[in-house]
Design a protein around this motif. Structure first.
Motif, PDB file in Angstrom:
ATOM      1  N   GLU A 127     -11.495 -13.988  16.050  1.00 32.17           N
ATOM      2  CA  GLU A 127     -10.512 -14.855  15.384  1.00 32.17           C
ATOM      3  C   GLU A 127     -11.129 -15.531  14.157  1.00 32.17           C
ATOM      4  O   GLU A 127     -10.476 -15.677  13.118  1.00 32.17           O
ATOM      5  N   PHE A 128     -12.405 -15.933  14.274  1.00 28.24           N
ATOM      6  CA  PHE A 128     -13.092 -16.576  13.160  1.00 28.24           C
ATOM      7  C   PHE A 128     -13.274 -15.591  12.006  1.00 28.24           C
ATOM      8  O   PHE A 128     -13.100 -15.952  10.835  1.00 28.24           O
ATOM      9  N   LEU A 134      -9.079 -13.732   5.760  1.00 31.67           N
ATOM     10  CA  LEU A 134      -7.815 -14.176   5.178  1.00 31.67           C
ATOM     11  C   LEU A 134      -8.054 -15.230   4.091  1.00 31.67           C
ATOM     12  O   LEU A 134      -7.471 -15.155   2.995  1.00 31.67           O
ATOM     13  N   VAL A 135      -8.912 -16.202   4.385  1.00 27.16           N
ATOM     14  CA  VAL A 135      -9.214 -17.257   3.403  1.00 27.16           C
ATOM     15  C   VAL A 135      -9.843 -16.654   2.156  1.00 27.16           C
ATOM     16  O   VAL A 135      -9.497 -17.028   1.025  1.00 27.16           O
ATOM     17  N   PHE A 197      -2.670  -6.285   1.486  1.00 27.72           N
ATOM     18  CA  PHE A 197      -1.884  -5.561   2.490  1.00 27.72           C
ATOM     19  C   PHE A 197      -2.321  -4.109   2.702  1.00 27.72           C
ATOM     20  O   PHE A 197      -1.718  -3.404   3.509  1.00 27.72           O
ATOM     21  N   GLY A 198      -3.336  -3.660   1.961  1.00 30.69           N
ATOM     22  CA  GLY A 198      -3.813  -2.285   2.122  1.00 30.69           C
ATOM     23  C   GLY A 198      -2.752  -1.249   1.845  1.00 30.69           C
ATOM     24  O   GLY A 198      -2.632  -0.244   2.567  1.00 30.69           O
ATOM     25  N   LEU A 199      -1.945  -1.448   0.793  1.00 34.87           N
ATOM     26  CA  LEU A 199      -0.798  -0.573   0.523  1.00 34.87           C
ATOM     27  C   LEU A 199      -1.203   0.838   0.119  1.00 34.87           C
ATOM     28  O   LEU A 199      -0.471   1.795   0.380  1.00 34.87           O
ATOM     29  N   SER A 200      -2.347   0.988  -0.546  1.00 40.45           N
ATOM     30  CA  SER A 200      -2.770   2.328  -0.988  1.00 40.45           C
ATOM     31  C   SER A 200      -3.008   3.259   0.192  1.00 40.45           C
ATOM     32  O   SER A 200      -2.744   4.457   0.116  1.00 40.45           O
ATOM     33  N   GLU A 201      -3.523   2.695   1.292  1.00 36.69           N
ATOM     34  CA  GLU A 201      -3.777   3.508   2.481  1.00 36.69           C
ATOM     35  C   GLU A 201      -2.491   3.849   3.217  1.00 36.69           C
ATOM     36  O   GLU A 201      -2.413   4.868   3.911  1.00 36.69           O
ATOM     37  N   LYS A 202      -1.463   3.001   3.039  1.00 37.76           N
ATOM     38  CA  LYS A 202      -0.207   3.215   3.756  1.00 37.76           C
ATOM     39  C   LYS A 202       0.786   4.063   2.970  1.00 37.76           C
ATOM     40  O   LYS A 202       1.672   4.678   3.557  1.00 37.76           O
TER      41      LYS A 202
END
Length: 379
Positions: A127-128, A134-135, A197-202
């Motif tokens: 979680e850390f 994210l930060v 969001f890692g759109l290139s991989e999706k």
């Protein structure tokens, strides 16, 4: 990024950074150095993926980390390239190093990571780790966005200030750089969305769109950067006067201040009208506010005040209005029939047919050709 497009522009991007650095025209030297660095950072960013695909990132992790630093350097480098285009005489300040504090901190972390690579890693809660990532992503995306926006605002202010001191803006106009900043904002947005969001991989479509956008952006940047002439083709004293004028104009307290009594304003306005009608300095294509002020023997700042308060115009509008009025006289003179419309434009001080046509219609409400038909005697 799409591998085919990667292979298409990684080499040309490196070559373009070299050409801008070489600066054959020797124009805008400081800005060219920074702009070359910006293009080189893009080259390094795009180089990362091919190196990973062939496994070099594992064998040469230190080199891979160094290349990865370009992700954190590219934004301030782009900002400084813009800054030195709009302020070519600007000197480096100690506070400027702060722009590279974030990349420096990343470098320290990378060095520490390599130094402690053989040490046993402490257990960290998932979680850390997720929260830390994210930060970092939010901070990094904000960091890139702020530099892009600030770079755009620099160009916007420059374009606005041009009309204060130049009567012909074509050579020193930076609309292309304003378009480049918009292009960079668009590319950065695609990059930020991909990071977040890692759109290139999706999505293959998104990967191709991002690749093509970067490639076309590099082509556009390269074309204009290589053809750009010196931004400030003025003497040193004139440049200082111009910089002071811009600084004073951006200070709203000074702008609103009444510099001289109304009686003196009327006298200076009369003197300016007399000068424009008798000596016609507006016929000089490269007439600047500084040169016109010298002819009136007053400061550029005072002349700017007289034009703004006495005529309700800026310097660019005033000079080009006189040019259009002179063009109207030439069009009505049958002895000048041997001159084409372009010839008349050059005769009255314009150095661009497009600007002449646009300004003429703005002042008179007609195109030059339509106006000429109305004033020429009918056979």
């Amino acid at each position: 990024m799409n591998p085919t497009i990667e292979a298409l522009f990684i080499g040309p991007t490196f070559f373009l950074s070299f050409l801008i650095l070489a600066n054959i025209q020797r124009a805008n030297v400081k800005a060219s150095y920074w702009f070359s660095g910006f293009i080189f950072c893009i080259f390094l960013i795009q180089l990362d993926a091919p190196l990973c695909s062939i496994g070099l990132n594992k064998n040469f992790s230190l080199i891979n980390d160094f290349i990865g630093l370009s992700n954190f350097v590219v934004a301030p480098v782009f900002y400084f390239s813009i800054l030195y285009y709009v302020k070519p005489k600007r000197r480096w300040k100690k506070t400027d190093y702060l722009h590279f504090l974030f990349p420096f901190l990343i470098l320290l972390l990378l060095v520490a990571n390599h130094w402690l690579a053989d040490e046993p890693s402490p257990k960290v809660q998932p979680e850390f780790v997720a929260m830390s990532v994210l930060v970092f992503v939010v901070f990094f995306c904000t960091y890139i966005s702020l530099y892009c926006i600030q770079s755009f605002l620099l160009i916007h202010r420059y374009q606005k200030n041009l009309l204060l001191y130049s009567s012909n803006t074509e050579v020193i106009d930076l609309k292309w750089l304003q378009q480049v900043s918009i292009c960079v904002i668009f590319i950065a947005t695609l990059w930020i969305l991909d990071i977040a969001f890692g759109l290139s991989e999706k999505s293959i479509f998104y990967s191709v769109l991002s690749s093509l956008s970067t490639f076309l952006g590099i082509c556009f940047i390269g074309y204009h950067a290589l053809k750009q002439k010196e931004i400030y083709p003025f003497a040193s004293e004139e440049q200082k006067e111009i910089e002071n004028l811009i600084s004073e104009n951006e200070n709203t307290d000074i702008v609103k201040k009444k510099l001289i009594p109304d009686e003196q304003l009327i006298d200076l306005k009369t003197s300016l009208i007399r000068l424009m009608e008798t000596q016609k300095p507006f016929l000089e294509a490269e007439l600047s506010l500084v040169r016109l002020a010298q002819q009136l023997d007053i400061s550029p700042h005072l002349l700017s005040y007289v034009i703004n308060s006495g005529f309700g115009e800026n310097f660019y509008q005033l000079v080009n209005r006189y040019r259009i009025e002179e063009a109207q006289k030439l069009m009505a003179d049958v002895q000048m029939n041997h001159l084409s419309l372009l010839g008349i434009a050059y005769e009255v001080g314009f150095n661009s047919k497009t600007v002449f046509n646009t300004t003429f219609k703005k002042v008179t409400g007609q195109t030059p050709s339509d106006y000429k038909k109305t004033v020429q005697p009918k056979n």
